[in-house]
Design a protein around this motif. Structure first.
Motif, PDB file in Angstrom:
ATOM      1  N   PHE A 119      14.033   2.706   4.738  1.00 44.13           N
ATOM      2  CA  PHE A 119      14.558   4.003   4.337  1.00 44.13           C
ATOM      3  C   PHE A 119      15.005   4.804   5.546  1.00 44.13           C
ATOM      4  O   PHE A 119      14.292   4.900   6.536  1.00 44.13           O
ATOM      5  N   TYR A 137      -8.604   3.273   7.035  1.00 37.40           N
ATOM      6  CA  TYR A 137      -9.466   2.886   5.903  1.00 37.40           C
ATOM      7  C   TYR A 137     -10.062   1.502   6.127  1.00 37.40           C
ATOM      8  O   TYR A 137     -11.249   1.269   5.886  1.00 37.40           O
ATOM      9  N   LEU A 149      -9.855  -9.953   5.965  1.00 38.92           N
ATOM     10  CA  LEU A 149      -8.491  -9.537   5.654  1.00 38.92           C
ATOM     11  C   LEU A 149      -7.490 -10.442   6.355  1.00 38.92           C
ATOM     12  O   LEU A 149      -6.487 -10.854   5.770  1.00 38.92           O
ATOM     13  N   PHE A 153      -4.555 -12.477   4.410  1.00 33.50           N
ATOM     14  CA  PHE A 153      -3.130 -12.216   4.582  1.00 33.50           C
ATOM     15  C   PHE A 153      -2.415 -13.390   5.242  1.00 33.50           C
ATOM     16  O   PHE A 153      -1.214 -13.562   5.052  1.00 33.50           O
ATOM     17  N   ARG A 272      18.826  -9.979  -1.256  1.00 31.46           N
ATOM     18  CA  ARG A 272      18.555 -10.060   0.175  1.00 31.46           C
ATOM     19  C   ARG A 272      17.059  -9.921   0.362  1.00 31.46           C
ATOM     20  O   ARG A 272      16.436  -9.026  -0.188  1.00 31.46           O
TER      21      ARG A 272
ATOM     22  N   LEU B 349      12.520  -1.036  -6.651  1.00 32.09           N
ATOM     23  CA  LEU B 349      13.847  -1.639  -6.524  1.00 32.09           C
ATOM     24  C   LEU B 349      14.931  -0.694  -7.007  1.00 32.09           C
ATOM     25  O   LEU B 349      15.958  -0.522  -6.356  1.00 32.09           O
ATOM     26  N   HIS B 353      15.544   0.469  -3.336  1.00 31.54           N
ATOM     27  CA  HIS B 353      16.165  -0.702  -2.706  1.00 31.54           C
ATOM     28  C   HIS B 353      17.165  -1.359  -3.641  1.00 31.54           C
ATOM     29  O   HIS B 353      17.038  -2.528  -3.975  1.00 31.54           O
ATOM     30  N   LEU B 356      18.720  -4.739  -2.836  1.00 35.84           N
ATOM     31  CA  LEU B 356      18.021  -6.016  -2.955  1.00 35.84           C
ATOM     32  C   LEU B 356      18.355  -6.734  -4.255  1.00 35.84           C
ATOM     33  O   LEU B 356      18.169  -7.943  -4.362  1.00 35.84           O
ATOM     34  N   PHE B 464       7.008   5.640  -1.613  1.00 35.92           N
ATOM     35  CA  PHE B 464       7.500   4.891  -0.454  1.00 35.92           C
ATOM     36  C   PHE B 464       8.243   3.606  -0.807  1.00 35.92           C
ATOM     37  O   PHE B 464       8.493   2.795   0.077  1.00 35.92           O
ATOM     38  N   LEU B 466       9.013  -0.163  -1.633  1.00 41.22           N
ATOM     39  CA  LEU B 466       8.304  -1.407  -1.342  1.00 41.22           C
ATOM     40  C   LEU B 466       7.207  -1.203  -0.299  1.00 41.22           C
ATOM     41  O   LEU B 466       6.144  -1.796  -0.367  1.00 41.22           O
ATOM     42  N   TYR B 467       7.515  -0.336   0.671  1.00 41.63           N
ATOM     43  CA  TYR B 467       6.539  -0.011   1.707  1.00 41.63           C
ATOM     44  C   TYR B 467       5.257   0.544   1.081  1.00 41.63           C
ATOM     45  O   TYR B 467       4.145   0.141   1.427  1.00 41.63           O
ATOM     46  N   VAL B 470       3.265  -2.245  -0.653  1.00 42.74           N
ATOM     47  CA  VAL B 470       2.497  -3.118   0.231  1.00 42.74           C
ATOM     48  C   VAL B 470       1.311  -2.356   0.818  1.00 42.74           C
ATOM     49  O   VAL B 470       0.233  -2.923   0.999  1.00 42.74           O
ATOM     50  N   LEU B 471       1.464  -1.065   1.055  1.00 40.47           N
ATOM     51  CA  LEU B 471       0.318  -0.306   1.569  1.00 40.47           C
ATOM     52  C   LEU B 471      -0.799  -0.247   0.528  1.00 40.47           C
ATOM     53  O   LEU B 471      -1.974  -0.429   0.859  1.00 40.47           O
ATOM     54  N   TYR B 473      -1.262  -2.398  -1.809  1.00 40.49           N
ATOM     55  CA  TYR B 473      -1.785  -3.752  -1.895  1.00 40.49           C
ATOM     56  C   TYR B 473      -2.790  -4.021  -0.766  1.00 40.49           C
ATOM     57  O   TYR B 473      -3.864  -4.587  -0.982  1.00 40.49           O
ATOM     58  N   ILE B 474      -2.444  -3.568   0.444  1.00 41.04           N
ATOM     59  CA  ILE B 474      -3.371  -3.755   1.568  1.00 41.04           C
ATOM     60  C   ILE B 474      -4.658  -2.977   1.304  1.00 41.04           C
ATOM     61  O   ILE B 474      -5.762  -3.481   1.541  1.00 41.04           O
ATOM     62  N   MET B 475      -4.528  -1.779   0.761  1.00 40.81           N
ATOM     63  CA  MET B 475      -5.731  -0.987   0.485  1.00 40.81           C
ATOM     64  C   MET B 475      -6.631  -1.672  -0.530  1.00 40.81           C
ATOM     65  O   MET B 475      -7.855  -1.683  -0.378  1.00 40.81           O
ATOM     66  N   ASN B 477      -6.843  -4.803  -0.993  1.00 38.13           N
ATOM     67  CA  ASN B 477      -7.478  -5.912  -0.281  1.00 38.13           C
ATOM     68  C   ASN B 477      -8.617  -5.430   0.600  1.00 38.13           C
ATOM     69  O   ASN B 477      -9.660  -6.088   0.681  1.00 38.13           O
ATOM     70  N   ILE B 478      -8.407  -4.305   1.276  1.00 38.46           N
ATOM     71  CA  ILE B 478      -9.474  -3.758   2.118  1.00 38.46           C
ATOM     72  C   ILE B 478     -10.698  -3.475   1.256  1.00 38.46           C
ATOM     73  O   ILE B 478     -11.831  -3.797   1.619  1.00 38.46           O
ATOM     74  N   HIS B 479     -10.425  -2.892   0.102  1.00 36.88           N
ATOM     75  CA  HIS B 479     -11.540  -2.583  -0.788  1.00 36.88           C
ATOM     76  C   HIS B 479     -12.264  -3.867  -1.203  1.00 36.88           C
ATOM     77  O   HIS B 479     -13.486  -3.921  -1.206  1.00 36.88           O
ATOM     78  N   ILE B 480     -11.487  -4.888  -1.515  1.00 30.17           N
ATOM     79  CA  ILE B 480     -12.101  -6.129  -1.993  1.00 30.17           C
ATOM     80  C   ILE B 480     -12.944  -6.794  -0.906  1.00 30.17           C
ATOM     81  O   ILE B 480     -14.037  -7.271  -1.178  1.00 30.17           O
TER      82      ILE B 480
END
Lengths: 368, 532
Positions: A119, A137, A149, A153, A272, B349, B353, B356, B464, B466-467, B470-471, B473-475, B477-480
């Motif tokens: 963006f 976090y 993690l 990943f 893309r 999307l 985006h 895409l 945000f 896609l950003y 993913v954030l 999603y990471i959170m 995972n952190i929790h898990i």
């Protein structure tokens, strides 16, 4: 009977093995082919990448050897044994600073790339802040959790990268390899310096080996883990070079993301995938940042014994944010990156070598 | 009393989850226990029936369903009485095995002393298997309230408590919440005795253990823990018993109460204990090295400890042949992915985006969105919330009307909304696909968790793109990775990695190759089949 112990705060050799590429592969590689091709002709840069990688591999092995000679001892304890407590405290503190700067640098670079590819409107501060909060976090959680993690990943990152590389194969033009060995020594050296910095982060394992219960095999695992980034950097470099050619590569800011841009999946739902690639890449960047911040926590905690881990974390995270936001534009960021990179890598490698020599001369430490 | 505000509590929460909170709660409950102790009716019983009965009536408030039947025993006509609560007992048992025996067969008894007579009655005349002597009011009360009968004899401060629990039970039916195409049809019912027997019928192992706890301060409920001694890891068992003993509530109406008390983190959307109505699933879990908790009055058994992989497994995976089982499991993982990410991805999307999306698809999306007055986030939120309403309404209404709701809500409203130009047809497709994908998740409690996370992802995508996804999603995972189920990391066997367990994770390998029990449970007896 194995006792029920894997749930505690210890980490295993396997996790160390994965942590090495997770730490090292981050934002550095995205622009590495550009930096290499700037100073070398055709594909000659691979020699520099390989040499720098092998050098880092030796360093990471030394790191592991050094730390593993004092099993289950944190950094501050064994450096105190080696070079007296005040010096150890200074070394630890300097690592804390390095970790903070490294995290800030990665965060800012990520922000820039996100601004470029995802963006253009959103202010950098918001992008960086959101990312930093997620990292904080993670670091606030358990340390073993960070390594888990990495493990979770890694396959995702590996898969998406593999796909990008695979789909680019058909554009690869072997002629771009030629001519070989035309670069001058200075070019090789410059490229090697850039590569060493792209492998930055190897010495953080000085702080982590004590979490391994029986660290006999850890140095080997670290060196082995180093194989991933070396192979990965080489493959990426070759592909960028054969697909784009030397000149074009040197004119792109992030050639690796440009690789992803070229992927076309026929009949795909997405046209893309460079945004998608970058989004997955955030996970890799996240791993590096989290480990960097956690290292500085590990380094700073023994110096402020009465302060809890969270308080240190909540103190350093605004500092990271401000350092990261300090460079005004891309040029300043690059300057910051190269100055910090040279100082930090030189400092940490010299420190490891000196500490290792002291250990050998004085003959302290366990059997390793 | 408010929970004591501790310095840095907010930060502690992040780290140790809610252990801090739990501890402060426990401190609170410990105090309460001390006060309650004084109230407990543990005074000894008196020697005359009249005094005892009037005490009892006073404590219970002289309820109308308390039956007191006076009669005499023996040649010397000792006064005696049985007391029970109407409806809770097995009437035939009380009439045939207690009352009849005592009234008719004791006529010959010449015993004068109350103490020896009492003993003789206990040994020879009362034909109820589960009988014991006691002398406290507390025992009298707990017996009566759980369907027992109390026998008093005049002149002695001892009593007999007889387990005559009976009453009506639901018959064993096919479990409603977890129906399978292939597999046993029986499901648990509300009665713990029947449920326990169903587990025993599945596992004939002499090492199968059943340990009962009484929980609830006001209403004592029986809770039973099943496990196989020599398979389950002893530390898991010890931790489970410790947590069960810490339960301090009025009454456990359903096993859900117990679940929330003993789970590791109640700030997590993920269930750390799974529930099931199926005895076969419970038995399989016990054989794997897990423990199963049954609570009286609840047809849902609790299975613990679990890991992330378990939440997407269904018993049917093992009943069908392995290729089909694996395929269905893969499908379920895909379903979970859709359920979590689809609306978020669509929002990201379309609103961030567009480049895409392949151009032809982008054109058709743009064409369908023409005239829709809302931004895509609002549109999606509108549809997702409508979907949640429909789901909730359908679940609450009687089955026949529930279907009508599905048709009216899903078809009529969906179509009308598109016709009116409020939402685009593609959005309806996305939401419908998400809903169907959610139904493919075998456990209801997991599906709810996914619904919550889906909202978080949608918010991330709205801010945000896609950003943001993913954030979030990471959170998650952190929790898990920080979450545990009875000390077992929730993210295992992905990380910490146990390669052998991967054979029964995303795919289900042939049973002949699954020679070991799951390694992440660290069972004592590691091999399936042959005994150690």
């Amino acid at each position: 009977m194995k006792s029920f112990k894997y749930g505690d705060e210890k980490i295993t050799d396997k996790e160390i093995l994965i942590a090495v590429p997770s730490m090292i592969i981050g934002v550095g590689v995205l622009s590495l082919p550009k930096q290499i091709t700037e100073t070398t002709t055709a594909a000659d840069g691979w020699i520099s990448i390989l040499a720098a990688g092998l050098f880092t591999m030796v360093m990471i092995w030394l790191t592991g050897k050094l730390a593993a000679s004092f099993p289950n001892q944190p950094f501050i304890t064994y450096t105190s044994t080696l070079v007296s407590r005040p010096v150890a405290m200074f070394l630890s503190f300097s690592y804390g600073v390095i970790g903070i700067c490294l995290a800030a640098l990665i965060m800012r670079t990520l922000t820039n790339i996100a601004k470029q590819y995802l963006f253009t409107q959103t202010p950098s501060e918001m992008i960086a802040l959101a990312f930093l909060l997620v990292v904080v976090y993670a670091v606030a959680g358990s340390r073993a959790g960070l390594f888990r993690l990495n493990m979770m990943f890694f396959p995702i990152i590996f898969f998406i990268t593999f796909m990008v590389l695979l789909f680019n194969m058909r554009w690869a033009d072997p002629n771009n390899f030629l001519p070989v060995f035309q670069s001058d020594i200075r070019g090789y050296l410059n490229a090697a310096t850039d590569s060493v910095m792209a492998y930055m982060g190897a010495t953080i394992f000085l702080f982590y080996v004590f979490l391994v219960k029986q660290p006999e095999k850890t140095p080997k695992m670290l060196a082995l883990g180093m194989g991933f980034p070396i192979a990965f950097y080489l493959i990426v470099f070759f592909l960028c070079l054969t697909v784009f050619g030397n000149v074009a590569t040197s004119n792109m800011v992030y050639p690796v993301i440009e690789l992803a841009k070229r992927v076309e999946i026929t009949g795909g739902i997405l046209e893309r995938i460079e945004s998608l690639f970058f989004v997955v890449w955030i996970m890799a960047v996240f791993n590096s940042t989290a480990l960097a911040i956690d290292t500085s926590l590990l380094a700073l905690q023994p110096l402020f014994k009465k302060v809890s881990k969270e308080k240190i974390l909540f103190t350093i995270s605004p500092i990271i944010f401000f350092i990261g936001m300090f460079p005004e534009d891309f040029k300043e960021l690059q300057d910051f990156q190269s100055i910090f990179g040279i100082i930090a890598t030189a400092y940490s490698y010299i420190m490891v070598i000196v500490l290792f020599i002291i250990m050998k001369v004085r003959g302290v430490g366990g059997s390793g | 009393m408010p929970i004591r505000a501790k310095e840095g509590r907010a930060t502690k929460w992040l780290i140790e989850g809610d252990d801090v909170l739990r501890r402060s709660l426990m401190k609170r409950t410990e105090k309460k226990k001390d006060i309650q102790k004084e109230r407990v009716h543990d005074q000894p019983l008196k020697t005359t029936i009249e005094a005892n009965i009037s005490d009892l009536k006073q404590i219970l408030g002289d309820p109308d369903d308390l039956v007191v039947r006076y009669f005499t025993v023996g040649d010397k006509e000792h006064a005696a009485a049985i007391v029970y609560i109407n409806g809770l007992i097995d009437t035939a048992l009380v009439q045939n095995n207690i009352l009849e025996n005592l009234q008719t067969k004791t006529l010959e008894l010449k015993e004068k002393e109350a103490v020896t007579l009492f003993d003789q009655l206990y040994r020879e005349f009362i034909s109820v298997a589960d009988t014991e002597k006691s002398s406290t009011m507390e025992k009298v009360l707990s017996t009566l309230l759980s369907g027992g009968t109390v026998f008093y004899l005049d002149g002695i401060s001892e009593i007999l408590v007889l387990n005559t629990a009976g009453g009506e039970n639901r018959s064993i039916e096919e479990p409603v919440s977890e129906s399978l195409i292939r597999g046993p049809r029986a499901g648990f019912i509300e009665d713990i005795g029947t449920n326990a027997a169903m587990i025993r019928r599945e596992i004939h192992d002499p090492s199968l253990r059943m340990k009962t706890h009484q929980i609830g301060e006001r209403s004592k409920k029986t809770l039973a823990v099943f496990y196989i001694d020599g398979v389950i890891h002893p530390e898991i068992l010890a931790e489970m018993n410790r947590r069960l003993d810490s339960i301090n509530i009025d009454s456990a109406i359903d096993s859900g109460y117990v679940e929330e008390w003993i789970e590791d983190s109640f700030l997590s959307p993920f269930p750390q204990i799974i529930n099931t109505e199926r005895p076969d699933k419970s038995a399989a879990a016990i054989l794997q090295g897990k423990a199963v908790i049954l609570v009286d009055g609840s047809p849902f058994a609790l299975i613990a400890p679990i890991a992330l992989g378990n939440v997407l497994q269904s018993p049917e995976d093992y009943y069908e042949r392995w290729m089909i089982g694996s395929f269905i499991r893969l499908l379920r993982y895909l379903g979970a992915f859709f359920s979590l990410f689809l609306p978020g991805l669509y929002i990201a999307l379309v609103s961030y985006h567009q480049d895409l999306i392949p151009s032809e698809l982008a054109f058709s999306i743009a064409a369908t969105r023409e005239g829709v007055p809302f931004p895509v986030v609002v549109e999606a939120a509108l549809m997702v919330i409508t979907m949640e309403f429909l789901r909730e309404a359908g679940a609450r209404l009687p089955q026949t009307i529930g279907q009508t709701i599905g048709i009216v809500g899903g078809l009529v409203i969906g179509d009308a909304a598109v016709q009116a130009g409020i939402v685009s047809p593609i959005m309806v497709i996305v939401i419908a696909l998400t809903a169907i994908a959610t139904f493919s998740i075998p456990l209801y409690s997991v599906a709810i968790a996914f619904r919550l996370i889906r909202f978080a992802i949608m918010i991330g995508a709205a801010i945000f793109g896609l950003y943001g996804i993913v954030l979030v999603y990471i959170m998650v995972n952190i929790h898990i990775v920080n979450l545990k189920s009875f000390g077992i990391p929730y993210s295992t066997p992905f990380a910490p990695t146990f390669k052998h367990d991967w054979k029964d994770l995303v795919i289900r390998a042939p049973l002949t190759t699954l020679v070991k029990r799951p390694s992440f449970l660290q069972t004592k007896d590691q091999r399936r089949g042959e005994k150690a």
